[in-house]
Motif scaffolding. Structure first.
Motif, short mmCIF file in Angstrom:
data_model
loop_
_atom_site.label_atom_id
_atom_site.label_comp_id
_atom_site.label_asym_id
_atom_site.label_seq_id
_atom_site.Cartn_x
_atom_site.Cartn_y
_atom_site.Cartn_z
N ILE A 28 0.86 -1.00 0.04
CA ILE A 28 0.01 0.00 -0.24
C ILE A 28 0.76 1.22 -0.03
N ILE B 12 -3.08 -2.85 -6.31
CA ILE B 12 -3.11 -3.19 -4.91
C ILE B 12 -3.76 -4.63 -4.78
N GLU C 144 2.48 1.71 -3.50
CA GLU C 144 1.47 2.16 -4.57
C GLU C 144 0.96 3.67 -4.08
#
Length: 345
Positions: A56, A95, A59
């Motif tokens: 996370i 993700i 990204e």
């Protein structure tokens, strides 16, 4: 979808725990038997949570860079919001794809947690699991406390004597420990025994009281007002018998079956024997009160039989003495019959 909800919930729990530890900088080292989450499960979830957090963050950094370039284009608000939503959706899909690629085996983790919740121990093989189950669900052997109360009467097969004609309310109060021994993990049969303390109280009516003269015991009429007149005898009791449990067999897994011996509907039958501890003649009148603990010819030994019907820890019973309440020829052939209830057996 369900798996995602479960994973999200588990991650939230782990994240909350981690954040709490960071804020307080303290550790709560509970013994394993006090925890509700398997250490192995917790370790795997924390490891998985750390990997997801890394994905996370990576990204998110790339998405923030792309959004910064988008802001520099000076687009009108409607177009900006449209492209911003598209970028967020693209990164959300990226993700999801990367998380899916981690190959987290939720079913295996859930199975480990189920085993831990059942046995409070992590097991690494089916053989070890079966061994734990066999130990956990072995035949019941225990001492359980009980309390019982019953209404008592005296019966005989001869003509009524003075006590029969003047008998008031009588009762039997008892408490102690019952020993339960199930013959096998799946057996409906078991042995019952134990040790109890019994107090049998006989009250008289019609202004009659127990009296004695030169060793003889008899009833005599009191000329006056009587508030209380009773003869109480204490016994040390030992039962011995069998119990049958109607509960159905249950499956604990790994082909391990057991019968919940203490639960459900049961019937039992036993004999019992007792030895006298004390006798107390208690009289309270309008002019005098006295207690006499001397010999009132109550039988020093008792024996009889009992039948019990139980559901869980509540029972109804009937017991009948086969021995006379008094010894020798005193109130001849009177035998105690008790109807009552019991808690804890």
């Amino acid at each position: 979808m369900i798996k995602k909800f479960i994973i999200t919930g588990m991650l939230c729990l782990v994240a909350t725990s981690i954040n709490a530890q960071k804020r307080t900088l303290s550790l709560n080292l509970q013994p394993k038997e006090d925890t509700t989450v398997s250490p192995i499960v917790k370790e795997k979830v924390e490891e998985y949570a750390a990997k997801i957090n890394g994905i996370i963050q990576e990204e998110k950094t790339q998405m923030e860079t792309e959004l910064k370039f988008l802001q520099e284009k000076n687009l009108d608000k409607a177009e900006f919001d449209k492209q911003k939503a598209q970028i967020a959706d693209n990164y959300s899909q990226k993700i999801d794809t990367r998380i899916e690629a981690l190959g987290f085996d939720l079913d295996q983790v859930i199975q480990k947690q189920v085993r831990y919740s059942l046995l409070n121990s992590d097991v690494t093989s089916n053989e070890e699991l079966k061994e734990k189950l066999l130990k956990k669900f072995q035949a019941k052997k225990s001492f359980d406390p009980y309390f019982s109360y019953g209404v008592m009467t005296l019966t005989n097969d001869k003509a009524d004597n003075d006590l029969d004609k003047n008998l008031g309310y009588a009762n039997n109060l008892e408490f102690g420990l019952k020993f339960n021994y199930q013959f096998g993990r799946t057996s409906p049969w078991g042995l019952i025994s134990g040790l109890g303390f019994s107090w049998r109280t006989v009250r008289t009516d019609n202004n009659m009281i127990f009296a004695k003269q030169n060793g003889d015991v008899f009833l005599t009429k009191y000329e006056g007002s009587i508030d209380k007149a009773k003869l109480r005898t204490g016994y040390l009791m030992i039962p011995l018998g069998f119990q049958y449990n109607f509960s159905k067999l249950k499956n604990a897994g790994m082909d391990v079956q057991y019968r919940p011996y203490s639960d459900g509907f049961k019937v039992g039958a036993n004999i019992y024997g007792g030895i006298k501890m004390s006798t107390n003649n208690i009289v309270k009148t309008d002019s005098q009160n006295f207690r006499d603990r001397s010999n009132y010819q109550v039988n020093p030994f008792v024996y009889g039989a009992q039948f019990t019907v139980s559901y869980n820890n509540m029972s109804l019973f009937v017991k009948k003495d086969l021995s006379n309440f008094f010894k020798d020829s005193y109130f001849e052939n009177d035998k105690a019959l008790v109807f009552g209830f019991s808690l804890g057996w």
